[in-house]
Scaffold this motif. Structure first.
Motif, mmCIF file in Angstrom:
data_model
loop_
_atom_site.group_PDB
_atom_site.id
_atom_site.type_symbol
_atom_site.label_atom_id
_atom_site.label_comp_id
_atom_site.label_asym_id
_atom_site.label_seq_id
_atom_site.Cartn_x
_atom_site.Cartn_y
_atom_site.Cartn_z
ATOM 1 N N GLN A 69 39.793 47.209 36.235
ATOM 2 C CA GLN A 69 40.778 47.392 37.393
ATOM 3 C C GLN A 69 40.953 46.304 38.185
ATOM 4 O OE1 GLN A 69 40.407 52.011 37.152
ATOM 5 N NE2 GLN A 69 41.503 51.706 39.496
ATOM 6 N N LEU A 70 42.002 46.282 38.429
ATOM 7 C CA LEU A 70 42.511 45.381 40.282
ATOM 8 C C LEU A 70 41.249 46.201 41.195
ATOM 9 C CD1 LEU A 70 45.056 43.963 39.178
ATOM 10 C CD2 LEU A 70 43.019 42.735 38.715
ATOM 11 N N ILE A 71 41.481 47.314 41.877
ATOM 12 C CA ILE A 71 41.701 47.516 42.322
ATOM 13 C C ILE A 71 41.093 49.699 42.639
ATOM 14 C CG2 ILE A 71 42.785 48.719 45.006
ATOM 15 C CD1 ILE A 71 45.496 47.954 43.704
ATOM 16 N N GLN A 72 38.922 49.071 43.165
ATOM 17 C CA GLN A 72 38.375 50.324 43.108
ATOM 18 C C GLN A 72 37.540 50.822 44.246
ATOM 19 O OE1 GLN A 72 36.216 49.847 38.885
ATOM 20 N NE2 GLN A 72 36.948 47.826 39.096
ATOM 21 N N SER A 83 45.196 46.643 35.556
ATOM 22 C CA SER A 83 43.873 45.661 35.190
ATOM 23 C C SER A 83 44.321 44.141 34.692
ATOM 24 C CB SER A 83 43.422 46.469 33.977
ATOM 25 O OG SER A 83 42.830 47.410 33.999
ATOM 26 N N GLY A 84 43.375 42.774 35.001
ATOM 27 C CA GLY A 84 43.686 42.145 34.867
ATOM 28 C C GLY A 84 42.665 40.959 35.245
ATOM 29 N N PRO A 85 43.206 40.029 34.604
ATOM 30 C CA PRO A 85 41.268 38.753 35.102
ATOM 31 C C PRO A 85 41.303 39.021 36.264
ATOM 32 C CG PRO A 85 43.883 37.657 34.457
ATOM 33 C CD PRO A 85 43.506 39.348 34.453
ATOM 34 N N THR A 86 39.478 39.351 36.932
ATOM 35 C CA THR A 86 39.326 38.782 38.075
ATOM 36 C C THR A 86 38.158 38.321 37.863
ATOM 37 O OG1 THR A 86 38.257 41.130 37.531
ATOM 38 C CG2 THR A 86 39.860 41.388 38.712
ATOM 39 N N HIS A 87 37.423 37.067 39.241
ATOM 40 C CA HIS A 87 36.197 36.946 39.440
ATOM 41 C C HIS A 87 35.541 37.601 39.156
ATOM 42 C CE1 HIS A 87 36.800 32.706 39.318
ATOM 43 N NE2 HIS A 87 38.130 32.697 40.157
ATOM 44 N N ALA A 88 33.959 37.489 38.674
ATOM 45 C CA ALA A 88 32.810 38.628 38.755
ATOM 46 C C ALA A 88 31.415 37.559 38.951
ATOM 47 C CB ALA A 88 33.026 39.046 37.250
ATOM 48 N N ASP A 89 30.547 38.113 40.191
ATOM 49 C CA ASP A 89 29.917 37.010 40.267
ATOM 50 C C ASP A 89 29.936 35.810 40.995
ATOM 51 O OD1 ASP A 89 28.134 39.512 39.538
ATOM 52 O OD2 ASP A 89 27.466 38.684 37.363
ATOM 53 N N GLY A 90 31.373 35.191 41.227
ATOM 54 C CA GLY A 90 31.807 34.087 41.746
ATOM 55 C C GLY A 90 32.178 33.806 40.631
ATOM 56 N N HIS A 91 32.254 33.350 39.761
ATOM 57 C CA HIS A 91 32.390 32.259 38.944
ATOM 58 C C HIS A 91 33.184 33.044 37.444
ATOM 59 C CE1 HIS A 91 28.375 33.551 36.880
ATOM 60 N NE2 HIS A 91 27.658 33.609 37.526
ATOM 61 N N ARG A 92 32.554 34.242 36.835
ATOM 62 C CA ARG A 92 32.417 34.747 35.690
ATOM 63 C C ARG A 92 34.229 34.994 35.725
ATOM 64 N NH1 ARG A 92 31.221 38.728 33.175
ATOM 65 N NH2 ARG A 92 29.668 39.521 34.760
ATOM 66 N N VAL A 93 35.246 34.385 34.733
ATOM 67 C CA VAL A 93 36.617 35.646 34.819
ATOM 68 C C VAL A 93 36.346 37.177 34.004
ATOM 69 C CG1 VAL A 93 38.625 35.281 34.562
ATOM 70 C CG2 VAL A 93 37.760 33.695 35.280
#
Length: 339
Positions: free
Chosen positions: A183-186, A169-179
């Motif tokens: 989980q990185l790969i689902q 897991s780690g920081p990822t973009h959600a909805d194009g803007h929120r971080v």
């Protein structure tokens, strides 16, 4: 904000390209693809559900490079040649195993090589550039080498270091803007596919130094583990997208006895207008031209100009500059054998 290796690469390596795909629902027998350092993205059904996680998929590049068969349909492959390209290490490394070297230990069209369930054991097997395997019990003391999963679908084991990476897991973009942290790969096999080989220890030249590296082939990626790297970069995905493009279109990775074929370029999506300057009297000798895409469908806007190699048999519109006044003509290059 992310302290981790690239999953795709810093940028795309190509614009949107068209490659053969027999199940194209439009009947054109083509699909949109794009090459990155670490993979090839594919759009098999442009009219499908875009909210489906598998609307865009990763190519089976590891299978292709190891077996020497190019996928042209869901279950259709055409024979090409295996790739003698090192799976890890610096450019031109002569130590790391090649994709062809993994052929006798992997599940591909070239042969099925399953393993027994080894959960609880340690990874101590070795492999060299040519696929010769051995055993080094000392490697069992390395962190993360214990086998924690056996995958029934392909009958291969996954060591902890790779299993943890595929489920990280780690920081990822959600909805194009929120971080957000997630989980990185689902699911865990989305980017890599299932393992098609066991994990093996090998030698590779990395940043000029001979280094121990553990390598495992998966359907869509190859994973490497270098214990001497910084912790966040100990596990990485091989540059399989780079390797596949060079192998398929630029004659890279010839094995001993292979014959180089005339390289061809994949067709960019859309209408191509070509302006070419050739030697008077020999337009058929001109193969490399500067092309300006005038329309691009379902792909990023390409650079204003791009150098391509006209595939044999392709009809193009070209403005031919000769000592006589400029004229517009249609030219069909002489057909040549293609893979």
């Amino acid at each position: 904000q992310a302290k981790r290796t690239y999953f795709w690469g810093p940028d795309p390596n190509t614009i949107g390209l068209s490659e053969q795909y027999n199940e194209d629902p439009r009947g054109a027998r083509q699909r949109l693809v794009q090459y990155f350092d670490k993979s090839r993205m594919e759009l098999n059904n442009p009219g499908g559900n875009q909210s489906d996680p598998f609307f865009v998929t990763n190519g089976l590049l590891t299978v292709e490079l190891i077996s020497g068969f190019i996928q042209v349909g869901e279950k259709d492959f055409i024979r090409y040649r295996p790739a003698c390209i090192p799976m890890s290490g610096d450019f031109g490394d002569r130590l790391a195993p090649t994709y062809f070297g993994f052929q006798k230990v992997s599940n591909t069209q070239a042969g099925n090589n399953p393993a027994q369930n080894r959960v609880g054991q340690r990874v101590t097997e070795t492999i060299d550039r040519n696929g010769v395997t051995g055993n080094d019990p000392s490697k069992g003391s390395m962190a993360g080498t214990e086998v924690v999963q056996f995958i029934n679908e392909t009958k291969h084991n996954i060591p902890r270091i790779f299993w943890d990476f595929l489920n990280s897991s780690g920081p990822t973009h959600a909805d194009g803007h929120r971080v957000v942290n997630q989980q990185l790969i689902q699911p865990w096999f989305f980017a890599s596919g299932f393992p098609i080989s066991e994990a093996y220890w090998a030698k590779a030249t990395i940043r000029g130094q001979v280094t121990d590296v553990m390598i495992q082939a998966y359907e869509r990626r190859a994973l490497t583990y270098v214990p001497t790297n910084d912790q966040a970069f100990q596990v990485e995905m091989a540059n399989i997208g780079q390797h596949a493009f060079e192998w398929r279109y630029r004659n890279s990775g010839l094995c001993p006895g292979d014959v180089a074929r005339t390289p061809t370029a994949p067709a960019p999506i859309g209408t191509i207008t070509v302006v070419a300057t050739v030697v008077a009297g020999s337009p058929t000798a001109m193969q490399t031209v500067t092309a300006s895409p005038t329309r691009c469908t379902n792909c990023p806007t390409p650079s204003p100009t791009a150098t391509i190699i006209i595939p044999p048999g392709t009809v193009v519109q070209a403005t031919i500059t000769t000592p006589t006044p400029t004229r517009t003509t249609t030219r069909t290059p002489t057909p040549k054998p293609t893979p």
